[in-house]
Design an enzyme around this catalytic site. Structure first.
Site: not given
Ligand code: C2E
Ligand code: CA
Ligand code: CA
Length: 539
Positions: A299, A354, A386, A416, A473
């Site tokens: 991802e 995403n 997603e 998602d 997740e």
């Molecule tokens: P998401 O799509 O639900 O992505 C998963 C988030 O959970 C990611 O946070 C990831 O680092 C975190 N995560 C993964 N494994 C674990 C785990 O084992 N434990 C915990 N506590 N967290 C974990 P991240 O990278 O901070 O991203 C947060 C959200 O931001 C993402 O949630 C997604 O909704 C959004 N996002 C990220 N990149 C993009 C993008 O390019 N475009 C858009 N529109 N949204 C994005």
């Molecule tokens: Ca998610």
């Molecule tokens: Ca996601």
């Protein structure tokens, strides 16, 4: 002020009558001066046969009656106007839908409580409540349903408040509470807890059930501010700072929140430069097939390498970029970088990206994406998009059209954060999803929480029966991974396998994964996920 206007109005209306009375009194004085009464008496005596005395008595009685009628009319008019004035006063200070006091009423009340009156200078809290899910409820069930939800909430909250408290409706989906908090027995937290409980309790109607989340921001008088407007502003900042995605939550105003707002304004202003300078970068987080422990793709998670503020996570900037309309530009930038980084990777390593709701509803999104993939030589069969559940609530038809157009070219879709949104099951039937991602809030320690275990296992069951794959997740422990594998969950993603990593590191994992497949080309018995770990833990 109102009382003064009211009196001025009365004086103007009754001026002619007052003039008549003054003129008649002057007339009486003149008549008295000429001994008119004696002359009249003499005249009636000398003309006894004319019955002038009876006529005079009748005339006098008629005059008294007229005067009495005038007094009654004046009194009635005063009452009517007072009544009208009070009605208008109340209309202007109440919300017609819920019957609750409105912003004007609230401001007057706060003015009173923060004003010069010493007796009222007691500690109290201003609480701003922001209902998060109203737009979705209205989109799905219509305006009437939205109105009914607001009315029901208003009744619940009004009942929950004490006689010295206030609940007011603000424009939009916001409410405000004024909570007396001068007894040092934690009354404020009792009230806010009670309010949260009332929100969590779903509202059932004949045709739908409304589940709401609310964000509460609290500012305290006089600790945080002593002025009415400042208190309202601080409570509002605190409410907006409360995370929408963490469910219902209470945030106490913190002077540092002002700094947060300043930071957000700065970040918004910096986005254009960041796009020009290539400060947005993709990180890759592996997905693991729980059945055989192998790499099942990555991802892409956005990061902002800010030259002064360091590496920023998407929670800090995605919503800001949505507000400024630059989220699309960030996506195209990430897609371009992802294409370059993954060029030459095997087709069996899908890449999930995403997208934000605004992108999904943009008609240009599908054609632009296809053109871009073609230009970058990125096989659409490798791309998974997603979409969060709540993103779909806006315009289901438009979402479906975009998805179908892309699906025709081999692009796959993941739903998602499943389970956190307003409504869930209907999307499974109506939209062409391939995979459901079970939100990490259910997965984290799901074995310890019976409720979460039930949710996770039934989502997996349901998806299996619908022929959909599932991704868990936030898998952080081996026990969770094993249990998920036993439950039949297709993929796992989480810190157990790997945190999000740089593309070059992801490339090394892909190479290792290819070597491992070559060594054990056909796996008769599915290994446990632990066999995957040494690869995943290579950083
Ligand atoms: P998401 O799509 O639900 O992505 C998963 C988030 O959970 C990611 O946070 C990831 O680092 C975190 N995560 C993964 N494994 C674990 C785990 O084992 N434990 C915990 N506590 N967290 C974990 P991240 O990278 O901070 O991203 C947060 C959200 O931001 C993402 O949630 C997604 O909704 C959004 N996002 C990220 N990149 C993009 C993008 O390019 N475009 C858009 N529109 N949204 C994005
Ligand atoms: Ca998610
Ligand atoms: Ca996601």
């Amino acid at each position: 002020m109102n009382e003064k206007n009211f009196k001025n109005g009365l004086v103007q209306d009754w001026l002619p009558y007052i003039a008549v009375i003054v003129v008649s009194m002057m007339l009486a004085l003149i008549l008295m001066n000429y001994d008119a009464f004696e002359r009249l008496f003499f005249f009636t005596r000398t003309h006894e046969s004319w019955e002038l005395d009876e006529l005079l008595i009748a005339g006098f009685s008629a005059l008294v009656a007229l005067l009495a009628m005038m007094i009654i009319r004046v009194r009635r008019e005063i009452e009517r106007r007072q009544h009208e004035e009070i009605r208008l006063h109340n209309l202007l200070r109440h919300d017609p839908l819920t019957g609750l006091p409105n912003r004007l009423y609230l401001e007057e009340e706060l003015q009173r409580r923060t004003g010069a009156d010493r007796n009222l200078k007691k500690r109290f809290a201003v609480v701003i409540l922001h209902l998060d899910d109203m737009e979705q409820i209205v989109d799905l069930n219509g305006h009437r349903a939205g109105d009914e939800v607001l009315q029901t909430m208003a009744i619940r909250w009004r009942r929950a408040m004490g006689s010295s408290d206030l609940v007011a409706r603000l424009p939009g989906n916001e409410f405000a509470l004024v909570v007396a908090d001068d007894d040092d027995r934690g009354r404020l937290s009792q009230v806010t807890d009670h309010i949260l409980d009332l929100v969590r309790n779903p509202i059932r109607f004949d045709s739908f059930t409304a589940k709401l989340t609310v964000r509460l921001g609290v500012a305290i008088y006089p600790a945080h501010a002593t002025g009415r407007d400042k208190l309202l502003q601080q409570a509002s900042i605190a409410a907006h700072q409360s995370r929408a995605d963490s469910g219902s939550a209470v945030t106490l105003y913190d002077p540092q929140l002002d700094a947060v707002q300043r930071r957000q304004a700065r970040l918004k202003a910096d986005i254009s430069v960041a796009l020009n300078d290539g400060q947005f970068i993709p990180l890759f987080q592996p997905l693991v097939c729980l059945g055989n422990g192998r790499l099942a793709g990555f991802e892409v998670l956005a990061r902002w390498k800010h030259p002064e503020l360091g590496l920023l996570t998407p929670r800090e900037f995605i919503s800001l970029a949505e507000e400024t309309g630059q989220i699309g530009d960030i996506f195209w930038d990430l897609l371009r970088q992802t294409s370059e980084a993954t060029l030459g990777w095997p087709d069996a390593v899908p890449i999930a990206m995403n997208i934000s709701p605004v992108q999904l509803f943009n008609e240009q999104f599908a054609p632009t994406l296809l053109t871009m993939l073609h230009a970058e030589a990125f096989d659409p069969n490798r791309l998974i998009i997603e979409i969060t559940e709540n993103a779909l609530l806006g315009d289901m038809i438009a979402a479906r059209d975009t998805m179908m157009a892309l699906k025709g070219h081999g692009i796959r879709f993941s739903l998602d954060d499943f389970g956190t949104g307003y409504s869930s099951l209907q999307f499974l039937n109506q939209l062409p999803f391939d995979t459901i991602k079970i939100d990490k809030s259910f997965v984290t320690s799901f074995q310890q929480h019976n409720g979460n275990f039930q949710i996770v296992s039934s989502i997996i069951q349901l998806c299996r029966s619908l022929g959909l794959k599932t991704t868990a997740e936030g898998v952080e422990t081996l026990e969770e991974a094993t249990e998920l594998q036993n439950l039949g969950c297709t993929y796992g993603q989480g810190y157990l396998f790997s945190k999000p990593i740089y593309p070059a590191q992801a490339g090394r994992i892909v190479e290792q994964s290819i070597r491992q497949s070559a060594q054990t080309p056909s796996q008769s018995s599915a290994p446990t996920v632990s066999s995957m770990l040494p690869i995943m833990r290579t950083k």
